[in-house]
Design a protein around this motif. Structure first.
Motif, mmCIF file in Angstrom:
data_model
loop_
_atom_site.group_PDB
_atom_site.id
_atom_site.type_symbol
_atom_site.label_atom_id
_atom_site.label_comp_id
_atom_site.label_asym_id
_atom_site.label_seq_id
_atom_site.Cartn_x
_atom_site.Cartn_y
_atom_site.Cartn_z
ATOM 1 N N LEU A 65 22.413 -20.446 119.098
ATOM 2 C CA LEU A 65 21.910 -20.498 117.725
ATOM 3 C C LEU A 65 21.919 -21.908 117.132
ATOM 4 C CD1 LEU A 65 23.301 -17.161 116.235
ATOM 5 C CD2 LEU A 65 20.972 -17.678 116.987
ATOM 6 N N PRO A 66 22.966 -22.704 117.331
ATOM 7 C CA PRO A 66 22.889 -24.079 116.808
ATOM 8 C C PRO A 66 21.763 -24.893 117.446
ATOM 9 C CG PRO A 66 25.169 -23.479 117.282
ATOM 10 C CD PRO A 66 24.308 -22.404 117.876
ATOM 11 N N LYS A 67 21.485 -24.667 118.723
ATOM 12 C CA LYS A 67 20.386 -25.368 119.381
ATOM 13 C C LYS A 67 19.047 -24.976 118.757
ATOM 14 C CE LYS A 67 22.632 -27.653 122.610
ATOM 15 N NZ LYS A 67 22.687 -29.138 122.578
ATOM 16 N N VAL A 68 18.888 -23.674 118.508
ATOM 17 C CA VAL A 68 17.654 -23.200 117.877
ATOM 18 C C VAL A 68 17.486 -23.846 116.507
ATOM 19 C CG1 VAL A 68 16.550 -21.181 116.840
ATOM 20 C CG2 VAL A 68 17.534 -21.022 119.136
ATOM 21 N N ALA B 1 13.085 -36.182 121.340
ATOM 22 C CA ALA B 1 13.233 -35.221 120.247
ATOM 23 C C ALA B 1 13.999 -33.988 120.704
ATOM 24 C CB ALA B 1 11.846 -34.814 119.739
ATOM 25 N N LYS B 2 14.460 -33.199 119.734
ATOM 26 C CA LYS B 2 15.176 -31.957 120.029
ATOM 27 C C LYS B 2 14.166 -30.813 120.142
ATOM 28 C CE LYS B 2 19.353 -33.616 117.805
ATOM 29 N NZ LYS B 2 20.330 -33.484 116.703
ATOM 30 N N GLY B 3 13.210 -31.036 121.024
ATOM 31 C CA GLY B 3 12.161 -30.055 121.264
ATOM 32 C C GLY B 3 11.618 -30.242 122.675
ATOM 33 N N TRP B 4 10.535 -29.531 122.979
ATOM 34 C CA TRP B 4 9.967 -29.540 124.327
ATOM 35 C C TRP B 4 8.556 -30.125 124.259
ATOM 36 C CZ3 TRP B 4 13.104 -25.825 122.322
ATOM 37 C CH2 TRP B 4 14.230 -25.463 123.070
ATOM 38 N N ILE C 60 16.759 -24.858 128.062
ATOM 39 C CA ILE C 60 17.530 -25.723 127.173
ATOM 40 C C ILE C 60 17.920 -27.013 127.889
ATOM 41 C CG2 ILE C 60 19.747 -25.938 125.970
ATOM 42 C CD1 ILE C 60 19.456 -23.025 125.128
ATOM 43 N N SER C 61 18.223 -26.921 129.186
ATOM 44 C CA SER C 61 18.583 -28.129 129.933
ATOM 45 C C SER C 61 17.421 -29.105 130.025
ATOM 46 C CB SER C 61 19.062 -27.754 131.339
ATOM 47 O OG SER C 61 17.971 -27.413 132.195
#
Length: 727
Positions: free
Chosen positions: A175-178, A128-131, A96-97
């Motif tokens: 869960l909010p991150k997911v 983006a909020k992804g990898w 997540i980091s």
């Protein structure tokens, strides 16, 4: 149409770790041996991804990371040790980091995205909020990689919720991150046409309405605004399934139906992809709607593990159309690609392709998705063990270490020693949680006071083994036998404790459950012969004060007399669900009736004046020329009403029309009468009250209609509320 942007050869591009010559176990059969192998290969304090400082750019989080987390979860379930959960958590925190928006929060992101949600292409440089994954120097953000990483986080959260209540705070943070990551991709989730173009040589039968992801726009096209744009064909089946597995887990962990429709649509995409010419097996093509590089390619054994993670969970929870017949077909699929003689496998799930030995695809049979099937056919477990013992005793790769860990877990399930039994064992949906039977014993460290305890191996209520307490009460003392749960038991998914017992002597008997601070107690009435008794939570005194997500001990108690001796025997202890008396379809809190539409009238949903609560539905009808006025809603996924005996609803009417309610399975319709009533009142219609009900498939109800007709002309209203299937 362009092909999906990621070449097939890169979809599982995890890098096997460098081989180092150290002392270790060739064949892994215990957690201690597994631990020794990790230490031998990597060092005593190794945390995958985190220790080497691995970045996500080469897909290592989605593949190597996923396998390591899966391995730690398997060992945590086998042993009950939070050590494995803690290591997996360190990995998740590290991943997540390194999510793009966090990793590049204060530094410039290069290269800019080549393919990503269009917003991030329009606003170049915004992370983006992804990898991201970098292929040939180009940076991508995709549903496949983000879905796979989110799935691994969800799997950890699910096990933490089941057996490690100390991590509730972590679950609440993850869960909010997911959801942020999942929601970022939803604009690329698109409906598959009812009659799609299926390239010649591929197999896809559009029996069910299905949706699938496409890849986001690429930098070869200009972006005048950030509106969502995609450019690829529909992605391979496994891409959708890993994303949907994260969605279905999010729903369960949050107690919502937020992604329920999307999960169903992906399950339908899988069902449509099954080859109808092979009805005894479940086989499908890798990317059935892709006419490019994947034309004519069957799914391979490795990528099937990604697909099956969703399909097996959809079966376990029920309601998505995956049946025991599908599971049995998957069992036969495994036997079809496994070679009993060589202990090898074919590359493809249909039993074709070159044999795989000492390769990623061969090792993938140790994934949980394939071993999960061993509960239906234990020879699968034996075959995977044989393959691993022969081929993978000297390999440090993450997928092999994952396979060894999964073997340890499923062998502990088979032996009845697993600390946290997999919820998928037994009937779909998990109707109970065995605590003490002949095959399961989660009651640990027995401790007696003013009594003796024994465990005879004959005479039990269930099987042969059972527990017997010989108590002796004097001076109003208490005799008791106490057991501990370690890890703590999460009973919040259940609503009762059931056990079989019999008693002798004059004592008063009770059972208590404790969270370590507060205790709830229920009476066990004396009974001279073994019989089952169900104790609802409402039967327990002080139950509201007890944290049922972290039960630490159970006591059987004899007391209440000045002096006495006797015996209490117990067996078959389980947390159970109490069968619900209704299936709620529409209330203030629940709405399973979807896509409202009206014909010859208007349909509204006022937020006051309902029969139950405040919200309710009102059809204002207007009939001319003997027309019908109709309020229609759909069920998606379909509703299974076969377990119920009727429909209950509250309603009130005005005007001269005749009122009816209909239920349809999409082909046949059953109709029940709703007599006019001027004030809100509930009415129950048994199936026998419906005409044509025998012709309707009640296990697949697709629509409900409230109808006003029967007059040449007229206006009025019908208001309805509190709709449910009932016994």
């Amino acid at each position: 149409m362009k092909s999906p942007i990621v070449p097939r050869t890169l979809l599982a591009c995890a890098v096997l770790s460098a081989f180092v010559s150290v002392s270790r176990s060739a064949v892994v059969t215990t957690p201690a041996e597994w631990d020794a192998n990790v230490t031998g290969y990597y060092g005593a304090n190794y945390i995958p991804l985190k220790t080497p400082g691995t970045l996500p750019d080469s897909d290592t989080y989605a593949w190597n990371g996923y396998h390591w987390i899966s391995a730690y979860l398997a060992l945590a379930q086998s042993t009950g040790s939070s050590t494995y959960m803690a290591k997996a958590k360190e990995m998740i925190d590290y991943m997540i980091s390194k999510r793009d928006d966090i990793r590049f929060a204060s530094t410039t992101m290069t290269p800019e995205y080549w393919s990503a949600p269009t917003y991030y292409l329009y606003y170049n440089g915004v992370p983006a909020k992804g990898w991201r994954r970098i292929i040939n120097g180009k940076s991508h953000v995709s549903p496949l990689i983000d879905g796979r990483i989110c799935e691994s986080i969800i799997l950890w959260c699910e096990l933490a919720r089941k057996g490690f209540p100390q991590y509730e705070g972590a679950i609440a943070g993850y869960l909010p991150k997911v959801r942020e990551t999942l929601d970022m991709h939803m604009d690329a989730f698109l409906e598959v046409p009812a009659s799609p173009t299926v390239p010649t040589g591929n197999i896809y039968t559009p029996t069910h309405a299905a949706w699938s992801f496409k890849y986001w726009q690429d930098e070869s096209v200009s972006h005048p605004d950030p509106d969502p744009v995609t450019w690829s064909g529909f992605v391979p089946v496994n891409h959708d399934c890993t994303f949907a597995r994260a969605m279905i887990g999010y729903n369960h962990l949050t107690g919502t139906t937020h992604y329920q429709d999307q999960v169903q649509q992906v399950v339908n995409y899988f069902l449509n992809s099954l080859d109808p010419a092979q009805p005894t097996k479940a086989v499908w093509m890798y990317s059935p709607l892709d006419g490019g590089v994947n034309l004519g390619k069957w799914e391979d054994v490795d990528h099937a593990t990604v697909t099956l993670s969703l399909i097996e969970e959809a079966y376990r929870v029920g309601g998505y159309g995956i049946t025991s017949a599908h599971i049995q077909r998957l069992v036969q699929t495994f036997h079809g690609f496994y070679n009993n003689s060589t202990k090898g496998v074919t590359y493809l799930i249909n039993g074709t392709g070159s044999a795989e030995v000492d390769t990623w695809a061969h090792a993938s049979i140790g994934a949980k998705s394939w071993l999960w099937l061993s509960q239906f056919d234990s020879t699968i477990l034996d075959k995977v063990r044989a393959a691993y013992n022969q081929y993978f005793g000297d390999n440090s790769g993450s997928i092999m270490m994952c396979g060894w860990a999964n073997l340890i877990y499923w062998e502990s399930v088979e032996a009845g020693t697993a600390a946290i039994d997999d919820d998928s064992i037994g009937a779909p949906g998990g109707s109970d949680r065995p605590l003490y039977t002949d095959t399961v014993n989660l009651l640990k460290w027995p401790y007696v006071s003013n009594a003796t305890w024994s465990e005879p191996t004959s005479g039990g209520y269930e099987g042969s083994k059972h527990s017997v307490i010989n108590y002796t009460v004097s001076n109003y003392q208490w005799s008791f036998l106490q057991f501990s749960f370690s890890p703590a038991e999460n009973a919040t998914a259940w609503d009762a404790l059931r056990l079989a017992y019999k008693t002798t002597g004059s004592a008063v008997f009770s059972l208590s459950l404790s969270d370590g601070t507060n205790t709830m107690t229920a009476t066990l009435p004396a009974q001279g012969t073994y019989a089952l008794r169900t104790l609802d939570w409402s039967d327990f005194a002080n139950q509201a004060a007890v944290n049922k997500s972290a039960l630490t001990s159970m006591r059987i108690i004899a007391n209440g007399v000045a002096s006495a001796s006797g015996q209490i025997s117990f067996d078959d202890v389980k947390f159970v669900e109490v069968a619900p008396s209704a299936r709620i379809l529409y209330t203030d809190a629940v709405s399973l009736i979807k896509w409202p539409s009206a014909s010859n009238g208007t349909l509204t949903e006022p937020t006051s004046g309902g029969y139950e609560g405040s919200k309710h539905k009102v059809l204002s009808y207007s009939i001319t020329n003997s027309q019908w006025s109709i309020a229609q809603h759909g069920f998606y996924p379909v509703e299974d009403a076969a377990a119920w005996s009727g429909l209950s609803l509250a309603y009130k009417t005005t005007g001269p029309a005749v009122f009816t309610v209909t239920l349809s399975d999409g082909t046949n319709t059953m109709t029940g009468s709703l007599p006019a009533q001027s004030s809100y009142a509930p009415r129950t219609l048994n199936w026998s009250d419906f005409t044509n009900q025998a012709a309707v498939n009640k296990s697949a109800i697709t629509t409900i209609r409230i109808i006003a007709n029967g007059v040449a002309s007229g206006t009025g209203t019908v208001s309805f509320d509190d709709i449910m299937f009932v016994d």
